[in-house]
Design a protein around this motif. Structure first.
Motif, PDB file in Angstrom:
ATOM      1  N   VAL A 101       0.836  -1.197   0.000  1.00  0.00           N
ATOM      2  CA  VAL A 101       0.000   0.000   0.000  1.00  0.00           C
ATOM      3  C   VAL A 101       0.873   1.250   0.000  1.00  0.00           C
ATOM      4  O   VAL A 101       2.055   1.207   0.351  1.00  0.00           O
ATOM      5  N   ASP A 102       0.268   2.355  -0.377  1.00  0.00           N
ATOM      6  CA  ASP A 102       1.000   3.621  -0.439  1.00  0.00           C
ATOM      7  C   ASP A 102       0.904   4.412   0.865  1.00  0.00           C
ATOM      8  O   ASP A 102       1.765   5.237   1.165  1.00  0.00           O
ATOM      9  N   GLY A 103      -0.167   4.175   1.604  1.00  0.00           N
ATOM     10  CA  GLY A 103      -0.358   4.903   2.852  1.00  0.00           C
ATOM     11  C   GLY A 103      -1.198   4.095   3.818  1.00  0.00           C
ATOM     12  O   GLY A 103      -1.843   3.111   3.445  1.00  0.00           O
ATOM     13  N   VAL A 104      -1.170   4.518   5.078  1.00  0.00           N
ATOM     14  CA  VAL A 104      -1.993   3.873   6.099  1.00  0.00           C
ATOM     15  C   VAL A 104      -2.881   4.927   6.753  1.00  0.00           C
ATOM     16  O   VAL A 104      -2.518   6.096   6.874  1.00  0.00           O
ATOM     17  N   PHE A 105      -4.048   4.468   7.165  1.00  0.00           N
ATOM     18  CA  PHE A 105      -5.080   5.310   7.759  1.00  0.00           C
ATOM     19  C   PHE A 105      -5.277   4.792   9.177  1.00  0.00           C
ATOM     20  O   PHE A 105      -5.717   3.653   9.369  1.00  0.00           O
ATOM     21  N   ILE A 106      -4.926   5.606  10.164  1.00  0.00           N
ATOM     22  CA  ILE A 106      -5.002   5.179  11.557  1.00  0.00           C
ATOM     23  C   ILE A 106      -5.681   6.285  12.360  1.00  0.00           C
ATOM     24  O   ILE A 106      -5.095   7.346  12.577  1.00  0.00           O
ATOM     25  N   GLU A 107      -6.900   6.060  12.794  1.00  0.00           N
ATOM     26  CA  GLU A 107      -7.556   7.070  13.613  1.00  0.00           C
ATOM     27  C   GLU A 107      -6.931   7.078  15.006  1.00  0.00           C
ATOM     28  O   GLU A 107      -6.699   6.017  15.602  1.00  0.00           O
ATOM     29  N   THR A 108      -6.643   8.288  15.491  1.00  0.00           N
ATOM     30  CA  THR A 108      -5.950   8.436  16.762  1.00  0.00           C
ATOM     31  C   THR A 108      -6.663   9.448  17.651  1.00  0.00           C
ATOM     32  O   THR A 108      -7.353  10.352  17.166  1.00  0.00           O
ATOM     33  N   HIS A 109      -6.442   9.298  18.952  1.00  0.00           N
ATOM     34  CA  HIS A 109      -7.120  10.138  19.945  1.00  0.00           C
ATOM     35  C   HIS A 109      -6.267  10.127  21.212  1.00  0.00           C
ATOM     36  O   HIS A 109      -5.652   9.106  21.532  1.00  0.00           O
ATOM     37  N   PRO A 110      -6.200  11.231  21.944  1.00  0.00           N
ATOM     38  CA  PRO A 110      -5.406  11.242  23.184  1.00  0.00           C
ATOM     39  C   PRO A 110      -5.905  10.245  24.226  1.00  0.00           C
ATOM     40  O   PRO A 110      -5.116   9.671  24.976  1.00  0.00           O
ATOM     41  N   GLU A 111      -7.220  10.032  24.292  1.00  0.00           N
ATOM     42  CA  GLU A 111      -7.815   9.087  25.233  1.00  0.00           C
ATOM     43  C   GLU A 111      -8.906   8.306  24.503  1.00  0.00           C
ATOM     44  O   GLU A 111     -10.096   8.635  24.611  1.00  0.00           O
ATOM     45  N   PRO A 112      -8.534   7.284  23.739  1.00  0.00           N
ATOM     46  CA  PRO A 112      -9.509   6.581  22.897  1.00  0.00           C
ATOM     47  C   PRO A 112     -10.745   6.093  23.640  1.00  0.00           C
ATOM     48  O   PRO A 112     -11.852   6.139  23.097  1.00  0.00           O
ATOM     49  N   GLU A 113     -10.564   5.629  24.873  1.00  0.00           N
ATOM     50  CA  GLU A 113     -11.710   5.097  25.624  1.00  0.00           C
ATOM     51  C   GLU A 113     -12.744   6.167  25.927  1.00  0.00           C
ATOM     52  O   GLU A 113     -13.897   5.857  26.228  1.00  0.00           O
ATOM     53  N   LYS A 114     -12.369   7.448  25.800  1.00  0.00           N
ATOM     54  CA  LYS A 114     -13.300   8.549  26.025  1.00  0.00           C
ATOM     55  C   LYS A 114     -13.762   9.199  24.724  1.00  0.00           C
ATOM     56  O   LYS A 114     -14.517  10.173  24.753  1.00  0.00           O
ATOM     57  N   LEU A 171     -15.713  10.155  21.373  1.00  0.00           N
ATOM     58  CA  LEU A 171     -17.155  10.227  21.148  1.00  0.00           C
ATOM     59  C   LEU A 171     -17.611   9.368  19.973  1.00  0.00           C
ATOM     60  O   LEU A 171     -18.810   9.267  19.709  1.00  0.00           O
ATOM     61  N   CYS A 172     -16.677   8.759  19.283  1.00  0.00           N
ATOM     62  CA  CYS A 172     -16.999   7.857  18.172  1.00  0.00           C
ATOM     63  C   CYS A 172     -15.835   6.889  17.996  1.00  0.00           C
ATOM     64  O   CYS A 172     -14.667   7.283  18.107  1.00  0.00           O
ATOM     65  N   ASP A 173     -16.134   5.640  17.721  1.00  0.00           N
ATOM     66  CA  ASP A 173     -15.116   4.604  17.507  1.00  0.00           C
ATOM     67  C   ASP A 173     -14.107   4.511  18.652  1.00  0.00           C
ATOM     68  O   ASP A 173     -12.909   4.321  18.439  1.00  0.00           O
ATOM     69  N   ALA A 174     -14.623   4.600  19.863  1.00  0.00           N
ATOM     70  CA  ALA A 174     -13.754   4.533  21.038  1.00  0.00           C
ATOM     71  C   ALA A 174     -13.050   3.187  21.166  1.00  0.00           C
ATOM     72  O   ALA A 174     -11.961   3.107  21.738  1.00  0.00           O
ATOM     73  N   ALA A 175     -13.664   2.143  20.642  1.00  0.00           N
ATOM     74  CA  ALA A 175     -13.105   0.794  20.797  1.00  0.00           C
ATOM     75  C   ALA A 175     -12.051   0.443  19.760  1.00  0.00           C
ATOM     76  O   ALA A 175     -11.417  -0.605  19.859  1.00  0.00           O
ATOM     77  N   SER A 176     -11.863   1.289  18.762  1.00  0.00           N
ATOM     78  CA  SER A 176     -10.928   0.927  17.692  1.00  0.00           C
ATOM     79  C   SER A 176      -9.835   1.954  17.443  1.00  0.00           C
ATOM     80  O   SER A 176      -8.817   1.627  16.824  1.00  0.00           O
ATOM     81  N   GLN A 177      -9.996   3.184  17.898  1.00  0.00           N
ATOM     82  CA  GLN A 177      -8.960   4.183  17.664  1.00  0.00           C
ATOM     83  C   GLN A 177      -7.699   3.841  18.450  1.00  0.00           C
ATOM     84  O   GLN A 177      -7.750   3.220  19.516  1.00  0.00           O
ATOM     85  N   LEU A 178      -6.567   4.277  17.929  1.00  0.00           N
ATOM     86  CA  LEU A 178      -5.283   4.065  18.585  1.00  0.00           C
ATOM     87  C   LEU A 178      -4.935   5.309  19.402  1.00  0.00           C
ATOM     88  O   LEU A 178      -5.180   6.434  18.955  1.00  0.00           O
ATOM     89  N   CYS A 179      -4.382   5.104  20.584  1.00  0.00           N
ATOM     90  CA  CYS A 179      -3.931   6.246  21.375  1.00  0.00           C
ATOM     91  C   CYS A 179      -2.811   6.959  20.616  1.00  0.00           C
ATOM     92  O   CYS A 179      -1.836   6.332  20.199  1.00  0.00           O
ATOM     93  N   VAL A 180      -2.945   8.247  20.442  1.00  0.00           N
ATOM     94  CA  VAL A 180      -1.964   8.992  19.648  1.00  0.00           C
ATOM     95  C   VAL A 180      -0.571   8.928  20.268  1.00  0.00           C
ATOM     96  O   VAL A 180       0.438   9.009  19.559  1.00  0.00           O
ATOM     97  N   TYR A 181      -0.494   8.715  21.581  1.00  0.00           N
ATOM     98  CA  TYR A 181       0.809   8.630  22.249  1.00  0.00           C
ATOM     99  C   TYR A 181       1.485   7.273  22.017  1.00  0.00           C
ATOM    100  O   TYR A 181       2.666   7.112  22.323  1.00  0.00           O
ATOM    101  N   ASP A 182       0.743   6.313  21.474  1.00  0.00           N
ATOM    102  CA  ASP A 182       1.307   5.007  21.130  1.00  0.00           C
ATOM    103  C   ASP A 182       1.647   4.917  19.646  1.00  0.00           C
ATOM    104  O   ASP A 182       2.174   3.891  19.187  1.00  0.00           O
TER     105      ASP A 182
END
Length: 277
Positions: free
Chosen positions: A231-244, A246-257
């Motif tokens: 692939v040419d690129g990867v798509f990774i949704e990130t959030h400072p506190e994924p468990e909190k 407001l959408c896709d809390a169970a699948s986003q990656l913590c941005v600090y990881d």
């Protein structure tokens, strides 16, 4: 195999350089958005990886009217514009309706067509006619080689600056599977291909706020397999506190990881490029 290259600022999409699309699933309060952008900027500079900042002003496919669906077009695009100006990112967001395309395109660099809507002709044409890059998500219901149809609609509307993004295929009830053959078929269309890693581990039928609504344990193996497939690129949704989130809390990656998560992907990508050469 030759592939179209698309220039977006200092990113050459479709070249041998892996790039990242990342950010919170949906636009939340400004402090969360800025905190994510700040960390992504740090990761970009330290790891020498180009990043497109992604977040949705509207999530119109939430499974309940009770769930947060975003701040709306005006407020959302304004905040993306602020992030673009302050951090220098190109920005990407979804559109759900043809009349959103022109307004979003005033600020946004890449217009994304949601997977469920990838065959909607009027939406594709409206996005294409803005002249912006169009990222078409692979519909969960389409054989990957049939993505030639939405691709051709954009081309026929006068815009061949198109990215194709894999995000899994419907596999039984409420489950997705990523078939590596999909990357072969999508690459064969001759346009840049992105692998949406975090959406493919969503578990349908379970609220994304429920820990069982996503299978993060599969992120490493799926991401490495996809990158090894070329692939040419990867798509990774990130959030400072994924468990909190407001959408896709169970699948986003913590941005600090994110930095540690990317290290093997970049190594695998470089090996794959060397092999091709």
């Amino acid at each position: 195999m030759s592939k179209k290259k698309i220039q977006l600022g200092d990113i050459t999409i479709g070249s041998d350089e892996l790039f990242l699309i990342s950010g919170p699933c949906v636009i939340e309060e400004e402090s969360i958005m800025m905190k994510t952008a700040e960390k992504l900027k740090e990761v970009s500079e330290r790891m020498k990886i180009k990043i497109i900042y992604k977040s949705s002003f509207q999530k119109d496919n939430r499974s309940s009217l009770k769930y947060y669906d975003g701040p709306g077009l005006s407020k959302g695009v304004a905040l993306l514009g602020k992030i673009k100006e302050q951090f220098g990112f190109s920005v990407l967001t979804d559109i759900h309706y043809p009349d959103q395309a022109a307004a979003a395109a005033e600020v946004v660099d890449v217009l994304q067509i949601p997977a469920y809507l990838c065959m909607q002709s009027t939406l594709l044409v409206a996005a294409a006619k803005t002249g912006k890059i169009v990222n078409i998500k692979h519909g969960q219901f389409l054989a990957p080689d049939n993505m030639k149809h939405p691709l051709q609609k954009c081309i026929d509307a006068g815009n061949d600056n198109v990215i194709l993004t894999e995000r899994g295929y419907t596999f039984g009830y409420n489950d997705l599977i990523v078939d590596p053959r999909s990357f072969y078929h999508l690459n064969a269309l001759g346009y840049p291909v992105v692998f949406d890693i975090t959406h493919c581990v969503r578990k349908y039928g379970i609220p994304s706020s429920d820990a069982k609504g996503g299978m993060r344990e599969f992120l490493p193996v799926l991401s490495r397999a996809g990158v090894a497939s070329g692939v040419d690129g990867v798509f990774i949704e990130t959030h400072p506190e994924p468990e909190k989130a407001l959408c896709d809390a169970a699948s986003q990656l913590c941005v600090y990881d994110l930095e540690e998560f990317l290290k093997p992907l970049i190594e695998i990508h470089n090996l794959e490029v060397s092999y091709r050469k």
